[in-house]
Structure formats: structure tokens, C-alpha cells
Design a protein around this motif. Sequence first.
Motif, short mmCIF file in Angstrom:
data_model
loop_
_atom_site.label_atom_id
_atom_site.label_comp_id
_atom_site.label_asym_id
_atom_site.label_seq_id
_atom_site.Cartn_x
_atom_site.Cartn_y
_atom_site.Cartn_z
N MET A 42 0.83 -1.20 0.00
CA MET A 42 0.00 0.00 0.00
C MET A 42 0.87 1.25 0.00
N TYR A 43 1.92 1.25 0.80
CA TYR A 43 2.84 2.39 0.84
C TYR A 43 3.53 2.56 -0.51
N PHE A 44 3.93 1.43 -1.10
CA PHE A 44 4.55 1.46 -2.43
C PHE A 44 3.62 2.08 -3.45
N ALA A 45 2.35 1.66 -3.44
CA ALA A 45 1.40 2.12 -4.45
C ALA A 45 1.13 3.61 -4.33
N ILE A 46 1.00 4.10 -3.10
CA ILE A 46 0.74 5.53 -2.90
C ILE A 46 1.90 6.36 -3.47
N ILE B 103 -7.65 3.19 3.46
CA ILE B 103 -8.40 2.76 2.28
C ILE B 103 -9.05 3.97 1.59
N VAL B 104 -9.60 4.90 2.37
CA VAL B 104 -10.17 6.12 1.78
C VAL B 104 -9.09 6.88 1.00
N ILE C 157 -1.93 -1.10 -9.97
CA ILE C 157 -1.13 -1.29 -8.76
C ILE C 157 -1.90 -0.84 -7.53
N LEU C 158 -2.58 0.30 -7.62
CA LEU C 158 -3.37 0.78 -6.49
C LEU C 158 -4.51 -0.17 -6.15
N GLY C 159 -5.21 -0.66 -7.18
CA GLY C 159 -6.31 -1.59 -6.93
C GLY C 159 -5.84 -2.87 -6.27
N LEU C 160 -4.73 -3.43 -6.76
CA LEU C 160 -4.18 -4.64 -6.16
C LEU C 160 -3.74 -4.38 -4.72
N SER C 161 -3.10 -3.24 -4.50
CA SER C 161 -2.60 -2.92 -3.16
C SER C 161 -3.74 -2.74 -2.17
#
Length: 230
Positions: free
Chosen positions: A54-58, A117-118, A213-217
Motif C-alpha cells: 500500500m505504501y509502495f502504491a501511494i 483505504i479512503v 497497482i493501487l487496486g491490487l494494493s
Amino acid sequence: GYSAPYFVNGLIALAGVIAFAVIPWPAEKKHKAKAEKLGSLRAIAMASAGVGLMYFAIFYARTASNWIVMPLIAQSQFNWDMAAIGVLLTVGACANLAVLPFNAALSREFGRVGAIIVAGLATFAACAMLAFGHHPIFLWLTAILFGAGSGIATPTLIAYVADVAPENQRGIYMGLLRTSQDFALILGPFFTGVLSDNLGLGYQGGLIGSMVILGLSLFVFWRDARGKRL
């Protein structure tokens, strides 16, 4: 000239280092480390996969889509000059700053997982608007969403790891979190460029990559948080 912003940035960074050294911070509380085995690095990496991804995707989206693709779209499609692009990025930075005082309230209202998540959904929406919007208004909305999403996600993810990581492994988990950010800063611009050049969709290709990537994360993070993993 082009070098002027770097001199300003260097002076600000120097002031920050000096301030950090001279400000009287509260004394750190010492806790006795629990007599637990540290565990293998592989086990730790697997446990932190969701929050790390999640941190990676952001940061992947922030670096590639916000800092690179958005200015390129503003210049190539709408003929914005450097000053206008600078204002656009400033609006995003202001949105980032504006949400910071409300992070604690958001976490109390929705929980840290809900707030993260938001923020991820806001970043996803920003990529989508940048990819499929064809009016300058979408650039401004995108900048605001990118800034707000990052302003919520970054400190909340750090606080989440500090809350749930075992005390004697907190340093390792924090290190892995920061490493995932570094990978995003390195890989995001490169792969966004590759996708933009080779999918035949132009900048949309790179932005769709960020969305995937964001959706998967988001899914992996939600699954791990729900399963009470890190």
C-alpha cells in the motif's frame, strides 16, 4: 534560472537539519524488549506485504502520475507554461498540508485501516480523472486528490505500523516500509514511461498501470488488515 529552486530547497533542508538538532525533543521512553525471537526476514516481509504494498502504491502514483505525468499532460495537451504548472503542483501540496491536522480525527472516526483505504481510493480516483478527463478542471481536481490522498495515507500508514508491529521488531517494519517507498520512487517513473511508450495509449497507459497497482494494493492491504496480519 533552473538552478534557483535547488538552492532554495537546499537552504530549507539545511534549516530543517539544524532545527532537528537543536529542538529539545521529549526524552524517549525506554521499554524492556520482550524475549521473543525476531523471526526470519522472509516471515516479516510476508507479514508486512499488505502495508508495504500500500505504501509502495501511494508513492508510485504520487511520483509517476502526480509529479511527472500530470505536468506533461498540462504542457502537451493544454499548453500550460512553467508558472501554471508550478501553481498546479502548489495546489496539490497545499491540499496535502491541509489534511494533516485532521488525520487523528479521521483515524478515530474510521480507524486507521479505514482512513488508509479512503486515501487509496482518492489516489485511484485521481489517476482515473487524469487518464480519462479531457478538461483543465480535471488537472486541478487531480492535484487536490493526489495531495489529500498522500497527506492522509503517508502518516497514517506509519502510525498503523507503529501500532501493530511487535515492539522488538518495530525498527525492521519501519525500515521495510521506507524501503517500499524508495522502490516506488525509483520504479514508478521508469515503468510509467515504459507503459506510456509501448501500450499505444500514450499517457493513459502509464496511468492505467498506476491504477492497477493501487487496486491490487488496496485489496491485499484490506485482506491482511482484516486477517489481523500487519
